[in-house]
Design a protein around this motif. Sequence first.
Motif, PDB file in Angstrom:
ATOM      1  N   ASP A  92      81.468 -32.765  82.909  1.00 21.51           N
ATOM      2  CA  ASP A  92      81.041 -34.155  82.776  1.00 21.51           C
ATOM      3  C   ASP A  92      82.203 -35.102  83.069  1.00 21.51           C
ATOM      4  O   ASP A  92      83.370 -34.785  82.792  1.00 21.51           O
ATOM      5  N   THR A  97      76.748 -37.188  83.838  1.00 23.64           N
ATOM      6  CA  THR A  97      76.619 -36.073  82.910  1.00 23.64           C
ATOM      7  C   THR A  97      76.075 -34.894  83.704  1.00 23.64           C
ATOM      8  O   THR A  97      75.004 -34.985  84.294  1.00 23.64           O
ATOM      9  N   GLU A  99      75.368 -30.636  84.829  1.00 21.50           N
ATOM     10  CA  GLU A  99      74.366 -29.618  84.528  1.00 21.50           C
ATOM     11  C   GLU A  99      74.715 -28.787  83.298  1.00 21.50           C
ATOM     12  O   GLU A  99      73.829 -28.221  82.654  1.00 21.50           O
ATOM     13  N   GLN A 100      75.992 -28.695  82.966  1.00 22.06           N
ATOM     14  CA  GLN A 100      76.380 -27.890  81.807  1.00 22.06           C
ATOM     15  C   GLN A 100      75.853 -28.473  80.498  1.00 22.06           C
ATOM     16  O   GLN A 100      75.744 -27.752  79.505  1.00 22.06           O
ATOM     17  N   SER A 101      75.489 -29.760  80.509  1.00 25.05           N
ATOM     18  CA  SER A 101      74.957 -30.405  79.302  1.00 25.05           C
ATOM     19  C   SER A 101      73.442 -30.333  79.225  1.00 25.05           C
ATOM     20  O   SER A 101      72.851 -30.804  78.243  1.00 25.05           O
ATOM     21  N   ALA A 102      72.791 -29.759  80.229  1.00 22.91           N
ATOM     22  CA  ALA A 102      71.334 -29.639  80.225  1.00 22.91           C
ATOM     23  C   ALA A 102      70.878 -28.622  79.185  1.00 22.91           C
ATOM     24  O   ALA A 102      71.626 -27.709  78.806  1.00 22.91           O
ATOM     25  N   ILE A 106      73.498 -25.714  77.964  1.00 21.49           N
ATOM     26  CA  ILE A 106      74.475 -26.097  76.957  1.00 21.49           C
ATOM     27  C   ILE A 106      74.684 -24.980  75.926  1.00 21.49           C
ATOM     28  O   ILE A 106      73.719 -24.379  75.449  1.00 21.49           O
ATOM     29  N   MET A 167      72.421 -33.652  84.972  1.00 24.40           N
ATOM     30  CA  MET A 167      71.797 -33.023  83.820  1.00 24.40           C
ATOM     31  C   MET A 167      70.274 -33.104  83.923  1.00 24.40           C
ATOM     32  O   MET A 167      69.558 -32.143  83.629  1.00 24.40           O
ATOM     33  N   ASP A 168      69.758 -34.269  84.351  1.00 25.64           N
ATOM     34  CA  ASP A 168      68.307 -34.454  84.449  1.00 25.64           C
ATOM     35  C   ASP A 168      67.692 -33.475  85.448  1.00 25.64           C
ATOM     36  O   ASP A 168      66.627 -32.909  85.196  1.00 25.64           O
ATOM     37  N   ASN A 171      67.506 -30.026  83.857  1.00 22.66           N
ATOM     38  CA  ASN A 171      66.412 -29.937  82.887  1.00 22.66           C
ATOM     39  C   ASN A 171      65.060 -29.806  83.577  1.00 22.66           C
ATOM     40  O   ASN A 171      64.144 -29.144  83.079  1.00 22.66           O
TER      41      ASN A 171
END
Length: 423
Positions: A92, A97, A99-102, A106, A167-168, A171
Amino acid sequence: MTQQLEITTMAAVHSFVCFILVILSIVVLIPTSSGLLTPDYYNKTCPGALDAVRSIVKQRIANEARYGASLLRLHFHDCFVNGCDGSVLLADTPTFTGEQSADPNIKSLRGFNVVAEIKAYLNFLCGGSVVSCADILAIAARDSINILGGPFYEVLLGRVDSLTASMDDANKDLPSSFSDFAGLLANFQSHGLDLQDLVALSGAHTIGLAKCSLYRPRIYGDTDINSNFAAGLKKVCPIDHGGSHRSPLDATTNIFDTVYYKELTQQKGLLHSDQELFSGGNRQSADLVEFYSNNQAAFWKDFAASMIKMGNLPPASSNGQVRLDCSVVNSPSPSPSPTSSPNLGTPTDNPSPPASVPNLAPPNTGTPTDNPSPPASAPNLAPNTGTPTDNPSPTASAPNLAPSNTGTPTTNNPSPPTSAPNV
């Protein structure tokens, strides 16, 4: 004479059209922002690259077999989100933000440290940033499969790395472990993959683990599950608390075999989405599961073909680069934010060997040694011109299964969004 000239002209036009169609088919099948993908892409620019990747992957798997599944999963999760562009590796930043926070990634994706180790060494070996992070993921996935007992296939190379991540999009694009068969098929079709690709690529679950939170709904709610299998899992995954315990996706979790498919025919799929391949009401899928369960050669052949097909998914953007550090785009660019994933390392331009240089012995020469002293210069590795013999791939093929009349699959996942298997 005129008639003969017309026939000759028509034949020439037909040949030209056929030639153009062949060229177009190649471009469609293997698109990339840096040109056509090719197996010998690094033969001149960094001839020892593939041997180096294999040696490092082999050492890490020797230390912890789970790394094989983790590296394979990184490649899947990279390609399924805007094509195979290394975007999953970006940490990030203040401007996006990643892909690792998706939700599917995560606290779940792992193996970043191995990728950073490979990249740092290749930067040294190649005399600069030559091998892209996206290509590293494709090579490491192939080697992980082969080292754990699966087939060897030729990886097509020449990808470039993305300049951003979303991130979106992660998801939205990654399949869910709660999906029914229609949802799974719709997801794969949206990526240009078909039913056989779905069943074959799902065989990647013959290695790795999944968290309790991902299979709890199945063992307490599904009816198409072996009762003894469910009872055993309930002992380690209570209905009312906990979710961190991990269970193997099949009984031989560190071997790339066909046990995964055999267990689906016995209603022992760990995840709801796995069991749907056999029990989800699609006859063609169920037949393929049963066929693969009894024919390892066919599974290996079809899995390799589908991996190459998935690896050819083009990036969403024509803009790209070969990153120096897989976790950030090249300067000038924003630095990772303080909350960025800390485990990617910080490779530099490497005018000298990294602190830990792997033992780059040829494949299949015994147990590799971890972290020997750095050599005075880069090892003289011969180009990767042959096929490693860990597990030579057989050549059988699957039967020609006619599609079943199952109606039009739904385009939206009817199940709640959730994490993908933690392998």
